[in-house]
Enzyme design. Structure first.
Site, mmCIF file in Angstrom:
data_model
loop_
_atom_site.group_PDB
_atom_site.id
_atom_site.type_symbol
_atom_site.label_atom_id
_atom_site.label_comp_id
_atom_site.label_asym_id
_atom_site.label_seq_id
_atom_site.Cartn_x
_atom_site.Cartn_y
_atom_site.Cartn_z
ATOM 1 N N SER A 23 0.732 -1.202 0.023
ATOM 2 C CA SER A 23 -0.114 0.039 0.106
ATOM 3 C C SER A 23 0.862 1.229 -0.050
ATOM 4 O O SER A 23 1.904 1.436 0.817
ATOM 5 C CB SER A 23 -1.102 0.059 1.160
ATOM 6 O OG SER A 23 -1.334 1.335 1.450
ATOM 7 N N HIS A 46 -0.690 -0.924 -4.558
ATOM 8 C CA HIS A 46 -1.906 -0.464 -3.810
ATOM 9 C C HIS A 46 -2.244 0.887 -3.682
ATOM 10 O O HIS A 46 -1.390 1.403 -2.845
ATOM 11 C CB HIS A 46 -2.304 -1.491 -2.766
ATOM 12 C CG HIS A 46 -3.641 -1.439 -2.334
ATOM 13 N ND1 HIS A 46 -4.482 -2.047 -2.946
ATOM 14 C CD2 HIS A 46 -4.149 -0.824 -1.255
ATOM 15 C CE1 HIS A 46 -5.833 -1.810 -2.177
ATOM 16 N NE2 HIS A 46 -5.454 -0.928 -1.504
ATOM 17 N N ASP A 48 -4.391 3.910 -1.895
ATOM 18 C CA ASP A 48 -5.555 4.018 -1.244
ATOM 19 C C ASP A 48 -5.749 5.394 -1.377
ATOM 20 O O ASP A 48 -5.378 6.424 -0.994
ATOM 21 C CB ASP A 48 -5.369 3.583 0.028
ATOM 22 C CG ASP A 48 -5.136 2.293 0.525
ATOM 23 O OD1 ASP A 48 -6.306 1.383 0.137
ATOM 24 O OD2 ASP A 48 -3.995 1.698 1.063
ATOM 25 N N MET A 50 -8.811 8.258 -0.546
ATOM 26 C CA MET A 50 -9.721 8.403 0.720
ATOM 27 C C MET A 50 -10.263 9.942 0.521
ATOM 28 O O MET A 50 -9.427 11.069 0.139
ATOM 29 C CB MET A 50 -9.306 8.422 1.974
ATOM 30 C CG MET A 50 -8.433 6.941 2.164
ATOM 31 S SD MET A 50 -8.092 6.768 4.081
ATOM 32 C CE MET A 50 -7.058 5.278 3.713
ATOM 33 N N HIS A 79 -7.756 1.851 -4.861
ATOM 34 C CA HIS A 79 -8.714 1.442 -4.015
ATOM 35 C C HIS A 79 -9.304 2.634 -3.808
ATOM 36 O O HIS A 79 -9.069 3.591 -3.065
ATOM 37 C CB HIS A 79 -8.144 0.663 -2.870
ATOM 38 C CG HIS A 79 -9.084 0.498 -1.724
ATOM 39 N ND1 HIS A 79 -8.512 -0.127 -0.412
ATOM 40 C CD2 HIS A 79 -10.576 0.286 -1.674
ATOM 41 C CE1 HIS A 79 -9.530 -0.423 0.442
ATOM 42 N NE2 HIS A 79 -10.539 0.073 -0.270
ATOM 43 N N MET A 81 -11.780 4.764 -1.784
ATOM 44 C CA MET A 81 -12.598 4.910 -0.510
ATOM 45 C C MET A 81 -13.416 6.351 -0.488
ATOM 46 O O MET A 81 -12.701 7.278 0.086
ATOM 47 C CB MET A 81 -11.765 4.876 0.539
ATOM 48 C CG MET A 81 -11.355 3.300 0.967
ATOM 49 S SD MET A 81 -10.201 2.837 2.252
ATOM 50 C CE MET A 81 -8.673 3.234 0.909
ATOM 51 N N MET A 152 -11.968 -6.099 3.250
ATOM 52 C CA MET A 152 -11.174 -5.160 4.372
ATOM 53 C C MET A 152 -10.926 -5.785 5.660
ATOM 54 O O MET A 152 -12.083 -6.537 6.431
ATOM 55 C CB MET A 152 -11.709 -3.894 4.636
ATOM 56 C CG MET A 152 -12.113 -2.952 3.477
ATOM 57 S SD MET A 152 -10.464 -2.215 3.023
ATOM 58 C CE MET A 152 -9.856 -1.826 4.369
ATOM 59 N N ASP A 190 -7.194 -6.610 2.754
ATOM 60 C CA ASP A 190 -6.405 -5.407 3.021
ATOM 61 C C ASP A 190 -6.751 -5.031 4.543
ATOM 62 O O ASP A 190 -7.818 -4.832 4.831
ATOM 63 C CB ASP A 190 -7.160 -4.256 2.043
ATOM 64 C CG ASP A 190 -6.328 -2.947 1.844
ATOM 65 O OD1 ASP A 190 -5.444 -2.701 2.734
ATOM 66 O OD2 ASP A 190 -7.247 -1.714 1.185
#
Ligand code: ZN
Length: 282
Positions: A23, A46, A48, A50, A79, A81, A152, A190
């Protein structure tokens, strides 16, 4: 459609289908290029994303994905979010994402189907993500159209949380459905995945592991730990089997109804069985 391929150089290690996705959250953001090059032995990067609404934190967005794209040949596993991810999936694809995953909790089912279709229309792979409190069944309406399901194993929002082992029944259930309905689909975990908890995830059926640490432990380390554990287990089980085969009392106890001989066989099996707890530990 994407199908995971067993790589020639990994085949002999018996871990061919396990992929490591470090990540970006654990990287040094002032030295992203350097840190991404450090993980060239991984299978995905990966990313992330957000938005401060879907999760109580803000990370990075489209310009950063665009900037890191030329620094690596690894596929970018983005990913999302964010609320209503359909608003941005095309822009993430254009920025260089190879795989875009959306949370099943982030929008209506209809809009999520539409988001997945638009990721596919860009020629990219799509996936769905489940938060810890979301039941496994929620994935079913999407299972036939995605290339990856992400479970998750922490509450999304922050790095460095403790791994939730109680998510493993969910991973196993989704693994069964994937094998039945869409065997090419990958199953990713994850949150809190490290060289110890990764074994639990693999046993439950996950094949892509989001690694939460960077630099001090390269992804190759996880693979090394796994392959050492595997080799030790094989050696001990071989010793155990050889021990049983070389002991005439055990062999004789197979072919007789004599209680004395069977009892002797059992005693020898118990002695050899001292090795067994070691084997089980592996
Ligand atoms: Zn993630």
């Amino acid at each position: 459609r994407f199908r995971p391929v067993c790589r020639r150089n990994e085949r002999k290690e018996g871990l061919s289908m396990i992929k490591i996705a470090p990540s970006i959250l654990s990287a040094d953001f002032a030295n992203l290029e350097r840190d991404i090059q450090r993980i060239s032995t991984a299978d995905y990067v990966h990313v992330d994303v957000m938005d401060g609404m879907f999760v109580p934190n803000i990370t990075i967005g489209i310009p950063v994905v665009k900037s890191i794209r030329p620094t690596t040949a690894l596929p970018l596993d983005v990913h999302l979010m964010i609320v209503e991810p359909g608003r941005y999936v095309e822009q993430f694809c254009d920025a260089g994402a190879d795989l875009v995953t959306v949370h099943v909790e982030s929008d209506t089912e209809e809009k999520l189907h539409d988001a997945i279709a638009r990721i596919h229309a860009k020629g990219k792979r799509a996936g769905v993500v489940l938060k810890p409190k979301t039941p496994a069944e929620t994935v079913l309406p999407f299972l036939n159209e995605v290339e990856l399901v992400l479970v998750m194993t922490v509450e999304p929002g922050f790095g460095g949380q403790k791994f939730m082992a109680d998510m493993m029944p969910k991973v196993s259930a989704i693994r069964r459905w994937i094998d039945e309905k869409n065997p090419g689909c990958e199953l990713e975990v994850d949150g809190g995945v490290d060289p110890v908890t990764c074994k639990t995830c693999i046993a439950a059926g996950a094949n892509v592991l989001v690694a939460q640490y960077w630099g001090k432990g390269e992804p190759a380390e996880i693979r090394k730990v796994l392959s050492i554990v595997y080799r030790i287990s094989v050696c001990i089980s071989l010793l155990f089997s050889l021990g049983a085969l070389c002991c005439p009392e055990i062999i004789m106890s197979i072919f007789t109804n004599d209680a004395e001989v069977i009892a002797a066989g059992c005693r020898y099996l118990t002695v050899i069985g001292w090795v067994y707890p070691l084997y089980a530990l592996g």
